[in-house]
Every structure is written in C-alpha cells, then in structure tokens.
Design a protein around this motif. Structure first.
Motif, PDB file in Angstrom:
ATOM      1  N   UNK A 147     -18.457  34.354  -1.464  1.00  0.00           N
ATOM      2  CA  UNK A 147     -17.062  34.503  -1.940  1.00  0.00           C
ATOM      3  C   UNK A 147     -16.806  33.627  -3.145  1.00  0.00           C
ATOM      4  N   UNK A 148     -17.257  32.369  -3.058  1.00  0.00           N
ATOM      5  CA  UNK A 148     -17.003  31.422  -4.153  1.00  0.00           C
ATOM      6  C   UNK A 148     -17.717  31.887  -5.418  1.00  0.00           C
ATOM      7  N   UNK A 149     -18.919  32.415  -5.232  1.00  0.00           N
ATOM      8  CA  UNK A 149     -19.676  32.926  -6.371  1.00  0.00           C
ATOM      9  C   UNK A 149     -18.903  34.072  -7.029  1.00  0.00           C
ATOM     10  N   UNK A 150     -18.407  34.964  -6.183  1.00  0.00           N
ATOM     11  CA  UNK A 150     -17.673  36.127  -6.701  1.00  0.00           C
ATOM     12  C   UNK A 150     -16.417  35.681  -7.444  1.00  0.00           C
ATOM     13  N   UNK A 151     -15.686  34.747  -6.830  1.00  0.00           N
ATOM     14  CA  UNK A 151     -14.437  34.277  -7.461  1.00  0.00           C
ATOM     15  C   UNK A 151     -14.682  33.639  -8.817  1.00  0.00           C
TER      16      UNK A 151
END
Ligand code: FE2
Ligand code: FE2
Length: 190
Positions: free
Chosen positions: A179-183
C-alpha cells in the motif's frame, strides 16, 4: 509448511524493508511546500517499528546474533556489535520522527523539516546496514554456524506462537508495504 533457510528469510525481509524505504524517499522528494502527508508517515512508522524493528530486528538480536556469539563473534564488539549499534541509531531516528508527527500534521514547518532530516538519516542508515548484513555479516554466519544452529534458527523463525514474528503479522505488514509503495508512486499523487 516448509520454511526458507533463516538467512534467506532475513534477506527476503530486507527486500520488503527496502521497498518501504524507497516509498518514503519518494514521499520526501515531493514538493516540500505541499501539505505534509501525515497519514503516510504514520503508516510508514508503524511498518518500520513493527515489521523492521520488532519482527526483523528481533530475529537478528534474539536469534541470529546469539547464535553467532556461540560461534565466536562477540555480542558487543566487531561486526555483530556494529549491527546492534546501528539498530539503536535506527530506533533514535524513528523516535525523532514519531515525536514530531503531531506538529508536522498541524503544518509546523520546523517539525516537517526535522522529520525530513530524521527520515533521510534513517533511509541512509538502513540501506547501508542491510548491505552490510547481506554481503558481510550473513556471509560470516553462513561460514561460521553449524547446521544444527541453522535448524534451531529455522524453528525459532517458524514459531507461530510468537506474536512478533508469526505469519499473520508478516502478511499484514507485507500488505501495508505494498500500500505504501502504491501511495508513493506518481500516479497516486493528486
Ligand atoms: Fe540488522
Ligand atoms: Fe537485517
């Protein structure tokens, strides 16, 4: 369920940690005049404190390093001592970020600037630390430890009754890393 070699599983965790370091770096290089992404930093801090520190560093400090101690590497000096020391510096950076998050979320420019400094320090520290472990410390362990020591480590890492390292925790934090990567990717930025 078969578990990977303990060194292999620590290296796999390094790859997950690096993905979140890269994501945090991308967030830090965004326009500094824009609103501070407090929610991202809260989640990243949770990831680093729980997955990198409580889970991964636990496996190193409570399992691998003591095994290396039995193999003749002193705990407080030399390469193992250096790795322990770097874990401590990492914890100080994370505290430095955590204590300034409320002010940064409220828009305090000094707090935001300090978080940037602490986060860049943490990224640099951990990247170098991971390189040293992958290429030097773990290689020493592979040469020095007996098969019986590695069997014991494999069993300790597979202990589902340990809430610091069980599969449920891994799955939750690996999803958070994704998720953090995507954000942090440009297409997620509005
Ligand atoms: Fe480490
Ligand atoms: Fe590590």
């Amino acid at each position: 369920m078969s578990h990977p070699h303990p060194v292999e599983s620590l290296m796999q965790e390094h790859r997950v940690i690096e993905r979140v370091l890269n994501a945090m770096e991308r967030m830090l290089s965004r326009d500094a005049a824009g609103p501070f992404p407090a929610e991202f930093f809260e989640k990243a801090l949770d990831f680093f404190r729980t997955y990198a520190d409580r889970c991964h560093h636990f496996k190193e400090e409570e399992c691998l390093f003591p095994a290396m101690g039995r193999g003749g590497f002193p705990a407080d000096a030399g390469p193992v001592g250096m790795m322990r020391y770097e874990h401590e510096i990492g914890r100080a950076h994370l505290s430095g970020i955590r204590e300034r998050l409320p002010a940064a979320a409220a828009g305090d420019r000094d707090a935001i600037e300090m978080i940037h400094q602490q986060a860049f320090g943490y990224i640099q520290l951990l990247r170098g630390h991971i390189q040293k472990e992958d290429h030097v410390l773990f290689q020493m362990a592979l040469h020095a430890l007996s098969a019986a020591e590695f069997d014991a480590l494999r069993a300790a890492f597979a202990d589902e009754s340990n809430p610091r390292i069980n599969q449920a925790l891994h799955a939750r934090y690996e999803a958070l890393a994704a998720d953090l990567e995507k954000e942090s990717l440009p297409e997620a930025i509005h």
